[in-house]
Design an enzyme around this catalytic site. Structure first.
Site, short mmCIF file in Angstrom:
data_model
loop_
_atom_site.label_atom_id
_atom_site.label_comp_id
_atom_site.label_asym_id
_atom_site.label_seq_id
_atom_site.Cartn_x
_atom_site.Cartn_y
_atom_site.Cartn_z
N GLU A 442 0.89 -1.12 -0.04
CA GLU A 442 0.02 -0.02 -0.04
C GLU A 442 0.79 1.36 0.02
OE1 GLU A 442 -4.16 -1.38 1.95
OE2 GLU A 442 -2.55 -1.22 3.40
N GLU A 509 -4.56 -10.22 0.16
CA GLU A 509 -5.54 -10.16 1.42
C GLU A 509 -6.93 -10.27 0.90
OE1 GLU A 509 -4.93 -6.36 3.25
OE2 GLU A 509 -2.82 -6.58 3.08
#
Length: 1018
Positions: A442, A509
């Protein structure tokens, strides 16, 4: 130009720090190396333990000469290393998922920069001239300076990767003063904005050790197979600071037999053929032992032991292969975590994690979002877990600035980006468990990630490069996404990826395991199995990150974001693991274990005993398992035997035929089930022989109940009408109805009030974490928690010795124009049975109704002494429409306390579906039995939904003096919408017509079991 302090200078990655290299131990003898006897190593001193400690608000407050030998630190405190200082009473606890805790102005950090100075004395008895003495730090958050004996040794950052310093010329025989100054904030913090508690200090092992100057500084091990994956080549590239030695390479198999011996000049790499080696995989982690002996003439300089796993990773079209096979990753994301010590873990803790993972069929770990301590990788090699090793790099907070690529595309930060990957890769490169190098998490995408990928591919072409932020998979070898939805009107969905991706896909994820959830795991796994290039994923995440806290009465509970006055915070978003903080496996982990089971059973022809067996492993047959078949009549075991498992290779399917046991007389109303239980045949490192790997249960027969003639006792039923109520009395019982509200109010038996409040319609459930994005609408648009019933008509009559109560009403919520048109009918028999029929017609302005209702059902209050629950339905643990694969049909018994699932943040829990009967029993042999007309769901609790909803922590719950008993027609699914997919359409509780029917009866179970009674027609 603003002057940069050392801890703000992004052009300084380290001072005096050694070049990164593999993590390994050096021994003086072969036997010490084989035994891994650290006490027999050249020199090895752990600096873990108590250090003197001075905590400051900023580095500039450091006292003059704090690192000098003569400085008096006797007044300083003591703290434990490894440790996070926030967990030892210093600084502030703070949890955030996203935000930086200071203005975003890289590389600058606030003047108020909490600083810890650590100091201790070590004794050195001898310093050998032909050894290099190295001080190793495995993890220090965020940056630190090292001083020894009045001398500045060096500086390092990169909180979660090892830093090593050559202290050979600084150490002296006798006392040595080691001082470490640690800064909470540094320019490196801008690259360390992971979703976790902000914790500081020396939190991993500190070790002083010696390596022979003439020995290996570094080495790289690689293995390659031939085209048939039969024979292999072993490569070892040694790196020495001094040349002229000879190196002997010896390879031992698992029995200790030597299968390769070769001695070469130290400047030459080993290239050796190994015939038909046992391959390494997560399913069978075959390891060889490589002994590397360095000779100076006839003198042994050192012996190094290195585990070797023969495995090869390759890309083939849009799949990646391990040993020639397109594998499926069944993984979890794992943070370092301890509820007491923060990010401090031990090898024993990590080994316990890995054993639990293996016991739950997990085969992969992503080290989210930073490299772990070296022993994790050793254990993954030994136990068999695939690893995505992730760089300590996350810049998530920049997403909110409008320039997410601020650092990712800034050439001034290239060195910082690349060096973090380099240090991880060089330390961990010799572990067969590692399949991919992950560039971070991220942090957008830009030229610095391109540079990182280029380095990884040049330094280690034997592994794949991963980075989810590379949305176009420009440099990543796999196309990685997070929380991709299964169904939605707008946005990326899994079926689009299936159709369009040109590279192998993984979900790095998914399945956000926050609170009660996630749902939909089977649907994701079905996609992975259906398409070779959909190669699995990683649940977020392994642990709930609660901080253990003691209430005044000694009760343990767990704090989360905001509980320490931390602002801003992400509240309980850190409570999102498959393990609760006390290491209790959640229902979600049990569900995941079933979804990723190694052997899947489906019925071909249930009545004929024909079943299909699918081996969901990638490589192995089923020899490691024994199959136990158990046959039950409700809760009674009829027969048990071991079945031969058909030979079934990895990924293949076979058929199994069973013969059901002969039963001379089937019991009316009984349910007959077969349990296929796969157990370990032999002991493994992670479980004993007989450990249950997976279980599949099928109902192969269900006998009809025999209707018995009704007993007519007209004289025993009396009806008394009062102003606002009706009392119906029979032998030993009284039932009260409210004429105004149209409700059954209570039932009294032999003077005892059993039902304190009769069935009430209910749409609401205590919100789960996955409801977080619909709660605003639920509460303030649809007012789902505020139900109202408008009674239009109440009639009653006595007919054929039965009391019949009928109510016509509307049931809706505050300010709603949609509602249910309800017809309720209660029939009280002379023997005390109460049959309840509720029919709801969706009415009103239906277009204004919410897309999902929390539940449709009734709840009632019963005496708290009736706290033992038996049921025939799905169990033994809680289950919901989209999370019920691990549950199975049967008869189960638990106490009300045992039904309650103690989530860190209290929420809806304890539901059990597909029940045809449920009973609430007391200790004196009485039972309140509910027989369902059609299958229902139930839960029973000492708490009202409002109690659970209002409680921020488990200690906030206070038991009521009654039991709340829910009987539901249906309840909404769980979904994963705290992060990811909401409830799939087929699992939604919708505003549709419904009917709910059941019979309540008081039964004597002192002489006859509740199972026998429940089989009878009520």
């Amino acid at each position: 130009m603003i002057e940069k302090k050392r801890w703000e200078n992004n052009q300084i990655d380290g001072i005096g720090r050694l070049e990164p290299r593999a993590h390994f131990d050096s021994y003086p003898t072969r036997s010490a190396a084989i035994e891994r006897d650290v006490s027999a190593s050249h020199f090895h001193l752990s600096l873990n333990g108590m250090w003197s400690f001075l905590f400051l608000d900023a580095p500039e407050y450091s006292p003059d000469g704090f690192y000098e030998t003569a400085f008096d630190c006797s007044s300083w405190d003591k703290v434990e290393v490894p440790g996070n200082w926030q967990l030892q009473g210093y600084g502030k606890m703070h949890y955030s998922d996203l935000w930086y805790n200071f203005p975003i102005n890289p590389p600058y950090v606030p003047t108020e920069n909490p600083t810890g100075i650590y100091r201790r004395t070590i004794q050195i008895e001898e310093i050998k001239a032909d050894f290099q003495y190295i001080l190793n730090f495995q993890g220090v958050d965020s940056a630190f300076e090292l001083f020894i004996n009045d001398v500045f040794v060096g500086y390092s950052k990169g909180a979660r990767i090892q830093s090593e310093f050559d202290v050979s010329n600084i150490l002296r025989v006798g006392s040595n003063i080691v001082t470490v100054r640690v800064f909470q904030w540094s320019d490196g913090t801008y690259l360390e904005d992971q979703d976790m508690w902000w914790l500081s200090g020396i939190f991993r092992d500190v070790t002083l050790y010696a390596r022979p100057v003439m020995g290996l500084y570094d080495f790289t091990v690689k293995t390659y197979f031939d085209q048939n994956y039969q024979h292999a080549t072993l490569l070892v590239h040694p790196v020495l600071k001094v040349r002229g030695q000879m190196i002997a390479y010896e390879l031992l198999d698992s029995t200790g037999k030597s299968i390769l011996n070769q001695t070469l000049p130290a400047k030459q790499s080993l290239v050796a053929e190994v015939n038909s080696p046992e391959k390494w995989s997560a399913e069978v982690p075959n390891l060889y032992t490589l002994l590397i002996t360095v000779y100076q003439g006839d003198h042994i300089v050192e012996v190094i032991r290195q585990s070797v796993g023969f495995r090869q990773i390759a890309l083939a079209g849009n799949t990646f292969l391990v040993n020639g096979k397109a594998i499926k990753l069944k993984g979890v994301n794992r943070h370092d975590y301890s509820p007491v010590h923060g990010r401090v873990t031990t090898k024993a803790n990590v080994e316990a994690d890995i054993q639990l993972m293996k016991q739950h069929n997990i085969n992969a770990v992503r080290t989210a979002h930073y490299p772990n301590a070296p022993y994790l990788y050793d254990l993954c090699d030994e136990y068999g877990l695939y690893v995505i090793d992730e760089t300590d790099l996350e810049c998530h907070g920049f997403e909110l600035t409008g320039d997410y690529k601020w650092l990712a595309d800034n050439p001034e930060w290239e060195m910082a980006f690349v060096n973090r990957l380099k240090r991880m890769l060089q330390r961990d490169k010799n572990h067969p468990s590692i399949l991919m190098w992950s560039l971070g998490n991220e942090s957008a995408f830009g030229q610095n990630f391109r540079k990182m990928a280029a380095y990884a591919k040049a330094a280690d072409p034997t592994r794949l490069v991963h980075y989810e932020g590379d949305f176009e998979a420009e440099v990543s070898d796999v196309y990685s996404t997070m929380y991709t939805w299964l169904e939605r009107e707008n946005g990326l969905t899994m079926d689009q990826i299936v159709a369009n991706t040109q590279k192998p896909h993984i979900l790095c994820e998914y399945g956000h395991a926050m609170g009660n959830g996630p749902g939909n795991l089977k649907e994701y796994q079905d996609i992975f199995y259906a398409h070779e290039h959909m190669q699995g994923g990683f649940i977020w995440e392994w642990f709930d990150h609660g901080i253990e806290t003691k209430a005044p009465d000694g009760t343990t509970y767990y704090k989360y974001g905001g509980d320490f006055g931390d602002d801003p915070n992400n509240s309980n978003f850190c409570i999102d693991g498959l393990l609760m903080p006390d290491r209790t496996p959640s229902t979600a982990l049990t569900e995941f274990k079933k979804v990723i089971e190694p052997v899947e059973m489906t019925a071909i022809d249930l009545q004929a005993g024909m079943f299909r067996l699918t081996n969901r492993q990638d490589f192995c047959g089923l020899d490691a398992f024994q199959l136990i078949c158990r046959y039950y009549e409700d809760d009674r075991l009829i027969e048990e035997n071991e079945m031969d498992i058909p030979e079934t290779a990895g990924g293949q399917v076979s058929e199994l035929k069973i013969t059901y046991p002969e039963i001379s007389q089937k019991q009316p109303g009984a349910q007959y089930t077969v349990h296929f239980i796969y157990q370990l045949r032999q002991q493994e490192k992670w479980a004993d022989a007989g450990f249950e790997v997976t279980r599949s249960v099928f109902v192969y027969h269900k006998e009809e109940r025999i209707s018995e003639p009704a007993i007519n006792h007209p004289a025993n039923l009396q009806v008394q009408e009062k102003e606002s109520c009706i009392l119906v009395t029979g032998k030993d019982f009284t039932v009260a109805f409210d004429k105004v509200r149209g409700r059954l109010d209570q039932m009294i038996h032999q003077g005892q009030e059993i039902i304190q409040q009769g069935p009430r319609l209910n749409f609401w459930r205590a919100p789960i974490d996955n409801d977080m994005y619909i709660l605003e609408d639920y509460r303030n648009k649809y007012f789902m928690h505020l139900g109202h019933e408008s009674v239009r008509d109440v009639t009653w009559k006595v007919e054929a010795s039965e009391f019949i109560w009928e109510v016509h009403s509307f049931f809706g919520t505050t300010n709603s124009s949609w509602y249910y048109d309800i017809t309720s009918r209660y029939t009280v028999s002379s023997d005390g049975k109460i049959h309840v029929e509720i029919a709801g017609i969706a009415a009103g302005r239906k277009e204004n109704a919410p897309p999902m209702l929390p539940r449709i059902g009734v709840d009632m209050k019963i005496d708290k002494q009736w706290n033992q629950v038996s049921w025939r339905g799905l169990g033994p643990h809680e289950n919901y429409a989209d999370s019920c694969q691990s549950s199975y049909p049967g008869v189960f018994t638990k106490s009300v306390d045992e039904l309650f699932v103690n989530y860190v943040v209290p929420q809806e829990n304890g539901n059990h579906m597909k029940c045809d009967w449920v009973s609430m029993n007391n200790a004196t042999g009485d039972s309140l039995l509910c027989r369902a007309d059609e299958e229902v769901a139930f839960s029973a609790s000492y708490y009202e939904d409002s109690d659970v909803e209002k409680a921020a922590h488990t200690i906030d719950l206070e038991k009521r003096n009654y039991i709340v008993w829910h009987i539901d027609r249906r309840q909404n699914g769980l979904g994963s919408n705290s992060c990811g997919q909401n409830q799939l359409d087929r699992y939604r509780c919708k505003f549709e017509d419904f009917s709910l029917g059941f019979t309540l009866s008081l039964e004597d179970i002192s002489k006859k079991s509740i199972v026998e009674i429940a089989r009878e027609n009520g």
